[in-house]
Design a protein around this motif. Structure first.
Motif, PDB file in Angstrom:
ATOM      1  N   GLY A 191      40.092 122.723  80.991  1.00 44.25           N
ATOM      2  CA  GLY A 191      39.343 123.045  81.939  1.00 44.25           C
ATOM      3  C   GLY A 191      37.825 122.276  82.395  1.00 44.25           C
ATOM      4  N   PHE A 192      37.946 121.611  81.652  1.00 41.96           N
ATOM      5  CA  PHE A 192      36.716 120.315  81.112  1.00 41.96           C
ATOM      6  C   PHE A 192      37.502 119.376  81.639  1.00 41.96           C
ATOM      7  CE2 PHE A 192      33.299 122.374  77.632  1.00 41.96           C
ATOM      8  CZ  PHE A 192      33.275 123.381  78.626  1.00 41.96           C
ATOM      9  N   ALA A 193      38.617 119.495  81.344  1.00 46.79           N
ATOM     10  CA  ALA A 193      39.551 117.992  81.751  1.00 46.79           C
ATOM     11  C   ALA A 193      39.238 118.174  83.095  1.00 46.79           C
ATOM     12  CB  ALA A 193      40.964 117.397  81.035  1.00 46.79           C
ATOM     13  N   PHE A 194      40.285 119.703  83.845  1.00 49.33           N
ATOM     14  CA  PHE A 194      40.500 119.678  84.885  1.00 49.33           C
ATOM     15  C   PHE A 194      39.449 119.493  85.601  1.00 49.33           C
ATOM     16  CE2 PHE A 194      40.524 122.770  88.755  1.00 49.33           C
ATOM     17  CZ  PHE A 194      41.836 121.873  89.083  1.00 49.33           C
ATOM     18  N   TYR A 195      37.895 119.602  85.222  1.00 49.14           N
ATOM     19  CA  TYR A 195      36.639 119.132  86.681  1.00 49.14           C
ATOM     20  C   TYR A 195      35.950 117.563  86.100  1.00 49.14           C
ATOM     21  CZ  TYR A 195      35.924 123.359  88.888  1.00 49.14           C
ATOM     22  OH  TYR A 195      35.732 124.400  89.926  1.00 49.14           O
ATOM     23  N   GLY A 196      37.354 116.939  84.987  1.00 50.05           N
ATOM     24  CA  GLY A 196      36.218 116.007  85.047  1.00 50.05           C
ATOM     25  C   GLY A 196      35.249 116.468  84.067  1.00 50.05           C
ATOM     26  N   VAL A 197      35.426 116.819  83.660  1.00 45.40           N
ATOM     27  CA  VAL A 197      33.205 117.105  82.498  1.00 45.40           C
ATOM     28  C   VAL A 197      34.328 116.363  80.993  1.00 45.40           C
ATOM     29  CG1 VAL A 197      31.871 118.274  80.837  1.00 45.40           C
ATOM     30  CG2 VAL A 197      32.714 118.704  83.166  1.00 45.40           C
ATOM     31  N   LYS A 198      33.321 115.367  80.781  1.00 45.00           N
ATOM     32  CA  LYS A 198      33.453 114.647  79.413  1.00 45.00           C
ATOM     33  C   LYS A 198      34.047 115.133  78.440  1.00 45.00           C
ATOM     34  CE  LYS A 198      34.014 110.573  81.842  1.00 45.00           C
ATOM     35  NZ  LYS A 198      34.414 111.265  82.770  1.00 45.00           N
ATOM     36  N   ARG A 199      34.775 115.296  78.331  1.00 45.17           N
ATOM     37  CA  ARG A 199      34.172 115.947  75.802  1.00 45.17           C
ATOM     38  C   ARG A 199      34.434 114.640  75.084  1.00 45.17           C
ATOM     39  NH1 ARG A 199      38.839 117.089  74.659  1.00 45.17           N
ATOM     40  NH2 ARG A 199      40.212 115.730  76.403  1.00 45.17           N
ATOM     41  N   GLY A 200      33.880 115.249  74.239  1.00 45.54           N
ATOM     42  CA  GLY A 200      33.325 114.415  72.967  1.00 45.54           C
ATOM     43  C   GLY A 200      32.407 113.848  72.862  1.00 45.54           C
ATOM     44  N   THR A 201      32.148 112.703  72.144  1.00 40.04           N
ATOM     45  CA  THR A 201      30.908 111.526  72.013  1.00 40.04           C
ATOM     46  C   THR A 201      31.368 110.549  72.706  1.00 40.04           C
ATOM     47  OG1 THR A 201      30.990 111.868  69.839  1.00 40.04           O
ATOM     48  CG2 THR A 201      30.080 113.407  70.671  1.00 40.04           C
ATOM     49  N   PRO A 202      32.570 110.152  73.231  1.00 36.02           N
ATOM     50  CA  PRO A 202      32.403 108.965  74.559  1.00 36.02           C
ATOM     51  C   PRO A 202      31.590 107.815  74.227  1.00 36.02           C
ATOM     52  CG  PRO A 202      32.558 109.970  76.029  1.00 36.02           C
ATOM     53  CD  PRO A 202      31.828 110.941  75.013  1.00 36.02           C
ATOM     54  N   VAL A 203      31.683 106.543  73.578  1.00 35.34           N
ATOM     55  CA  VAL A 203      30.881 105.455  73.296  1.00 35.34           C
ATOM     56  C   VAL A 203      30.633 105.281  75.367  1.00 35.34           C
ATOM     57  CG1 VAL A 203      30.880 103.247  73.126  1.00 35.34           C
ATOM     58  CG2 VAL A 203      31.637 104.533  71.278  1.00 35.34           C
ATOM     59  N   GLY A 204      31.726 105.328  75.871  1.00 36.51           N
ATOM     60  CA  GLY A 204      30.991 104.956  76.960  1.00 36.51           C
ATOM     61  C   GLY A 204      32.258 105.094  78.096  1.00 36.51           C
ATOM     62  N   ASN A 205      31.762 105.757  78.936  1.00 35.31           N
ATOM     63  CA  ASN A 205      32.595 106.028  80.353  1.00 35.31           C
ATOM     64  C   ASN A 205      32.621 105.484  81.940  1.00 35.31           C
ATOM     65  OD1 ASN A 205      31.076 108.071  81.857  1.00 35.31           O
ATOM     66  ND2 ASN A 205      30.777 108.300  79.546  1.00 35.31           N
ATOM     67  N   ALA A 206      33.882 105.766  82.365  1.00 34.09           N
ATOM     68  CA  ALA A 206      33.756 105.369  83.485  1.00 34.09           C
ATOM     69  C   ALA A 206      34.185 105.903  84.564  1.00 34.09           C
ATOM     70  CB  ALA A 206      33.465 103.894  84.068  1.00 34.09           C
ATOM     71  N   GLY A 207      34.806 106.185  85.575  1.00 32.73           N
ATOM     72  CA  GLY A 207      36.032 106.830  86.520  1.00 32.73           C
ATOM     73  C   GLY A 207      35.527 105.915  87.901  1.00 32.73           C
ATOM     74  N   ARG A 208      36.658 106.489  88.893  1.00 32.81           N
ATOM     75  CA  ARG A 208      36.997 105.484  90.283  1.00 32.81           C
ATOM     76  C   ARG A 208      37.769 106.848  91.398  1.00 32.81           C
ATOM     77  NH1 ARG A 208      34.801 102.387  88.778  1.00 32.81           N
ATOM     78  NH2 ARG A 208      35.134 100.078  89.409  1.00 32.81           N
ATOM     79  N   GLN A 209      37.872 107.082  92.178  1.00 33.45           N
ATOM     80  CA  GLN A 209      38.237 107.413  93.222  1.00 33.45           C
ATOM     81  C   GLN A 209      39.717 106.647  94.158  1.00 33.45           C
ATOM     82  OE1 GLN A 209      35.455 108.898  95.352  1.00 33.45           O
ATOM     83  NE2 GLN A 209      34.913 110.756  94.207  1.00 33.45           N
ATOM     84  N   VAL A 210      40.861 107.371  93.501  1.00 38.55           N
ATOM     85  CA  VAL A 210      41.689 107.057  94.651  1.00 38.55           C
ATOM     86  C   VAL A 210      42.184 107.385  95.423  1.00 38.55           C
ATOM     87  CG1 VAL A 210      43.763 105.895  93.835  1.00 38.55           C
ATOM     88  CG2 VAL A 210      42.599 105.543  92.352  1.00 38.55           C
ATOM     89  N   VAL A 211      42.529 107.514  97.121  1.00 39.12           N
ATOM     90  CA  VAL A 211      43.010 108.515  97.303  1.00 39.12           C
ATOM     91  C   VAL A 211      44.358 107.387  98.360  1.00 39.12           C
ATOM     92  CG1 VAL A 211      42.559 108.975 100.174  1.00 39.12           C
ATOM     93  CG2 VAL A 211      41.050 109.523  98.073  1.00 39.12           C
ATOM     94  N   GLU A 212      45.673 108.049  98.226  1.00 39.23           N
ATOM     95  CA  GLU A 212      46.586 107.840  98.944  1.00 39.23           C
ATOM     96  C   GLU A 212      46.324 107.765 100.936  1.00 39.23           C
ATOM     97  OE1 GLU A 212      51.536 108.208  99.672  1.00 39.23           O
ATOM     98  OE2 GLU A 212      49.553 109.691  98.840  1.00 39.23           O
TER      99      GLU A 212
END
Length: 259
Positions: free
Chosen positions: A100-121
């Motif tokens: 469920g968290f992955a579905f919404y993009g909620v970060k899991r665990g304790t990542p050292v770093g995170n970042a994101g992009r939105q990609v639209v066809e």
């Protein structure tokens, strides 16, 4: 882009992704941040080779997709409105939380770093199409939220192991996600075949039932210490039998940049 021809029920079910498309069209330049709390399976982690160096958020930004990396797609950075903060998403079954968290993009665990992009066809225009067909064509595009999270030691392998275990436990019976007062019922998980990275998992995720069903795609791949997750929606596809292709061009391009 939120055309009125889309069923109201589909829009409600797709609430998690509506801001993804809107922000991609406006061009947000904010960075994605987030945390989560989860542990994973030791079996998959044990197969991981010597742990690669975990990347910081700044380092992940350098290996994320940029405009021009995927032909026929518009790429923008994510903003804080695109990824729910920790604690804003709940799942009615504990074992289904990782999925469920992955579905919404909620970060899991304790990542050292995170970042994101939105990609639209970007839809292909047909000058000879009728207004109705032109509208349908404008909606027939896949929008994908791409998130990267990098972990120390075997954290990346554990993240995928945890996701696999969660999907296996929750594929039957479904579960309900809640975010900002909106409930979304996941009714079916179907594993799909996909390649890329050192380890990759993929599913067709169905919310709702019958004519009100909406399909999504969720892909998670590990490259060294980094996990890339791809959450996709196609606004033209609704109904229990509806489906759309995995965003393979997006996945391949991101994996290539991760090396």
């Amino acid at each position: 882009m939120r055309a009125t021809a889309v069923r109201r029920t589909a829009l409600v079910a797709a609430a998690a992704s509506l801001t993804l498309l809107a922000t991609a069209c406006s061009g947000s330049d904010s960075d994605a941040k987030g945390d989560g709390d989860a542990s994973g399976s030791k079996d998959t982690a044990s197969t991981q080779p010597a742990a690669a160096k975990a990347l910081t958020s700044a380092e992940l930004e350098k290996v994320l997709l940029e405009q021009g990396d995927v032909t026929g797609h518009k790429i923008n950075k994510t903003g804080p409105e695109d990824i729910p903060p920790p604690g804003s998403v709940s799942v009615d079954k504990k074992e289904c939380e990782p999925f469920g968290f992955a579905f919404y993009g909620v970060k899991r665990g304790t990542p050292v770093g995170n970042a994101g992009r939105q990609v639209v066809e970007v839809p292909t225009k047909d000058e000879s199409a009728t207004p109705e067909d032109a509208l349908a064509g404008a909606l027939d595009m896949t929008s994908t939220l791409v998130t990267l999270a990098s972990y120390e030691a075997d954290g990346a392998a554990k993240s995928l192991a945890e996701l696999r275990e969660s999907a296996a436990k929750c594929s039957a019976g479904g579960f309900t996600l809640s975010h900002e007062g909106t409930d979304m019922k996941v009714t079916k998980l179907t594993e799909e075949k996909v390649t890329g990275g050192e380890e990759t998992l993929a599913w067709r995720v169905q919310t709702g039932e019958g004519d009100e069903a909406v399909p999504f795609k969720l892909v998670s791949t590990r490259q060294g210490s980094t996990v890339a997750t791809f959450f996709s929606l196609n606004f033209a596809k609704t109904g229990a039998e509806a489906d759309f292709d995995l965003p393979t061009a997006v996945i391949d391009a991101q994996v290539k940049k991760l090396g």
